[in-house]
Design an enzyme around this catalytic site. Sequence first.
Site, PDB file in Angstrom:
ATOM      1  N   THR A   1      22.983 -41.891  -9.697  1.00  9.49           N
ATOM      2  CA  THR A   1      22.066 -42.171  -8.699  1.00  9.49           C
ATOM      3  C   THR A   1      22.185 -41.559  -7.115  1.00  9.49           C
ATOM      4  O   THR A   1      23.032 -42.000  -6.628  1.00  9.49           O
ATOM      5  CB  THR A   1      21.635 -43.828  -8.489  1.00  9.49           C
ATOM      6  OG1 THR A   1      21.345 -44.281  -9.834  1.00  9.49           O
ATOM      7  CG2 THR A   1      20.377 -43.835  -7.601  1.00  9.49           C
TER       8      THR A   1
ATOM      9  N   GLY B   1      12.098 -41.669  -9.701  1.00 10.50           N
ATOM     10  CA  GLY B   1      11.857 -42.926 -10.644  1.00 10.50           C
ATOM     11  C   GLY B   1      12.992 -44.085 -10.553  1.00 10.50           C
ATOM     12  O   GLY B   1      12.591 -45.181 -10.577  1.00 10.50           O
ATOM     13  N   LYS B   2      14.216 -43.294 -10.496  1.00 10.28           N
ATOM     14  CA  LYS B   2      15.058 -44.563 -10.359  1.00 10.28           C
ATOM     15  C   LYS B   2      15.383 -45.080  -9.107  1.00 10.28           C
ATOM     16  O   LYS B   2      15.376 -46.641  -9.144  1.00 10.28           O
ATOM     17  CB  LYS B   2      16.537 -43.879 -10.447  1.00 10.28           C
ATOM     18  CG  LYS B   2      17.685 -44.446 -10.657  1.00 10.28           C
ATOM     19  CD  LYS B   2      17.755 -45.596 -11.730  1.00 10.28           C
ATOM     20  CE  LYS B   2      19.181 -46.676 -11.308  1.00 10.28           C
ATOM     21  NZ  LYS B   2      20.569 -45.728 -11.788  1.00 10.28           N
ATOM     22  N   LEU B   3      14.816 -44.698  -7.940  1.00 10.80           N
ATOM     23  CA  LEU B   3      14.897 -45.255  -6.847  1.00 10.80           C
ATOM     24  C   LEU B   3      13.779 -46.301  -6.748  1.00 10.80           C
ATOM     25  O   LEU B   3      13.910 -47.408  -6.079  1.00 10.80           O
ATOM     26  CB  LEU B   3      14.649 -44.214  -5.655  1.00 10.80           C
ATOM     27  CG  LEU B   3      15.692 -43.372  -5.217  1.00 10.80           C
ATOM     28  CD1 LEU B   3      15.273 -42.332  -4.270  1.00 10.80           C
ATOM     29  CD2 LEU B   3      17.044 -44.032  -5.075  1.00 10.80           C
TER      30      LEU B   3
END
Length: 275
Positions: free
Chosen positions: A101, A175-177
Site C-alpha cells: 500500500t 481504491g485501497k486508500l
Amino acid sequence: MTVTEIRSVGIVGLGSMGRPIARHIARRGFQTAGYEVDAATAQRASGEGIALAASAAELAAASDLIVVLVGFDAEVEAVILGEGGVLSRIRPGSIIAVCSTVAPQTMNALAHEVQREGVHLVDAPLTRGEEAAESGKLLVMVGGESHAVERCRPVFSAFADPVCHLGALGAGQIGKLVNNLILWACMSANYEGLKLASALGVEPEALRRVLVQSSASNWSLQTRADEKPVPWAEKDMTIVLKEADLAHVSLPLCGVVKEVIKGFKIERGLPLLGI
C-alpha cells in the site's frame, strides 16, 4: 526476449502476507521464488519450501512477474530502483506488481522510471488481512493497462478472489486508500461505542454479539479487527490526508480517525508506527 505468458513469479518480501502468497502461487504451478532482507523471515520462508534468491536483482532476472510486498513507499522505491534492485536485471516485457500500500503519487513516479525500460507496472494492493492471505481469499484492487493486468490475473487468482481491475495505474492504490479510510473509521466507531457501553454498565462482549446482527454491523466488528495489532493505521491515514491535500479535498473525519486509532493503540500498549 519479450515476455508474454507468465510462467515464473518472484516475491519481494516474505513476511506475513508474502509467504502465504508465495505458497499459493507455487501450488498453481508457477515457478516461484522469493527475496527477503530479514534473515529470520527468510529462514522461515525457506523452511516452508519457498526458494530464495540472493538479491532482488537475481530474483528479477529469473522472473516474468515480480510481486513487491514491502512496507513503506521508500522501501518499494529502493527495491525497484535502488542499486541491486529489480529494475537492474529485469527483462523487457516483464511486469512489476506493487502489492504494497503506497501513495498513488509513488506509483506515478515509479512508472516514469520503469516504463522507459520496457517493463510494465501495475499496482495491486491487498485487502482482507493475514487470515485471508493464509486461506488464499484476499481481495486485490488493480490499476494498470488492461493487457498487463490480464496477464497477471492467473497469478493473482492463485491467492485472491475477486481480482478487481479499477482502472489506470494508481487506481488500485486509490481504491485501497478509500477502503482503509472506511475500515479505520469503522474501527474507531466500534472502539468508542464499546467503550461507552462499558462506562454505562453494558458488557461490551455481549453487546458486540448483538451489534454484528444489527444495522451497526461492519467487517471490523465481525472479525474482531480491534484485537489485532493494526500496525499500518497511521501510515494509511497519513497517505490519505496527503492525497486529499493534493486533490484539494477536505476530509475532516480522516484526521479525527487518525488520532482515534493512535489513542486506541496507546491504550492497548501497541507500538506506534513512525512515518
